[in-house]
Design an enzyme around this catalytic site. Structure first.
Site, PDB file in Angstrom:
ATOM      1  N   SER A  72       0.534  -1.180  -0.123  1.00  0.00           N
ATOM      2  CA  SER A  72       0.039  -0.171  -0.081  1.00  0.00           C
ATOM      3  C   SER A  72       0.904   1.371   0.191  1.00  0.00           C
ATOM      4  O   SER A  72       2.096   1.063   0.254  1.00  0.00           O
ATOM      5  CB  SER A  72      -1.028   0.072   1.150  1.00  0.00           C
ATOM      6  OG  SER A  72      -0.279   0.268   2.463  1.00  0.00           O
TER       7      SER A  72
ATOM      8  N   TYR B 140      -2.609   0.726  -3.679  1.00  0.00           N
ATOM      9  CA  TYR B 140      -4.038   1.446  -3.197  1.00  0.00           C
ATOM     10  C   TYR B 140      -3.420   2.135  -1.864  1.00  0.00           C
ATOM     11  O   TYR B 140      -2.460   2.029  -1.164  1.00  0.00           O
ATOM     12  CB  TYR B 140      -4.679   0.227  -2.635  1.00  0.00           C
ATOM     13  CG  TYR B 140      -4.092  -0.604  -1.610  1.00  0.00           C
ATOM     14  CD1 TYR B 140      -4.371  -0.684  -0.376  1.00  0.00           C
ATOM     15  CD2 TYR B 140      -3.423  -1.719  -1.969  1.00  0.00           C
ATOM     16  CE1 TYR B 140      -4.035  -1.480   0.560  1.00  0.00           C
ATOM     17  CE2 TYR B 140      -2.996  -2.707  -1.076  1.00  0.00           C
ATOM     18  CZ  TYR B 140      -3.381  -2.529   0.179  1.00  0.00           C
ATOM     19  OH  TYR B 140      -2.649  -3.350   1.247  1.00  0.00           O
TER      20      TYR B 140
END
Length: 128
Positions: free
Chosen positions: A25, A58
């Site tokens: 992430s 993300y």
């Protein structure tokens, strides 16, 4: 018809952390997420201005007001601390929304990873 359009951009943010062994992430200061319209778990593209690397991951929330841009997991191999990056998210937008005046949210950073400005368009590039 729908078009794949730039929805959000955080421009010239400095990488503050690289956490190789954290679950994947990119942690982004919550103030920057809100200003850009990027939400937690949304797919983002990251473009490293220093070395040309381009990759997807993300977004997760980083500490509000911290200026945090933390590349985690394998993304940590794509940048060094202090590298400048562009973080972008895209959306499918239909013609009616475009004609109604749909605009992206663009956030521009200063040297301390604080917001120095906002825009809703990318200016026309000129030869000078």
């Amino acid at each position: 018809m729908q078009r794949h359009m730039l929805k959000s951009k955080i421009h010239r943010a400095a990488v503050t952390h690289c956490e190789l062994h954290y679950e994947g992430s990119c942690a982004i200061d919550e103030d920057l997420l809100e200003a850009s319209g990027i939400i937690e778990n949304e797919r983002i593209d990251i473009w490293n201005i220093n070395n040309g690397e381009r990759f997807s991951t993300y977004a997760i929330k980083g500490e509000r007001g911290s200026g945090m841009i933390s590349l985690n997991g394998s993304a940590a191999r794509r940048a060094q601390l202090g590298d400048l990056v562009i973080i972008a998210a895209f959306a499918m937008v239909d013609e009616a929304e475009l004609q109604a005046g749909w605009k992206p949210k663009l956030v521009f950073m200063d040297d301390g990873n604080k917001i120095k400005g906002h825009r809703d368009h990318v200016p026309t590039q000129n030869w000078t």
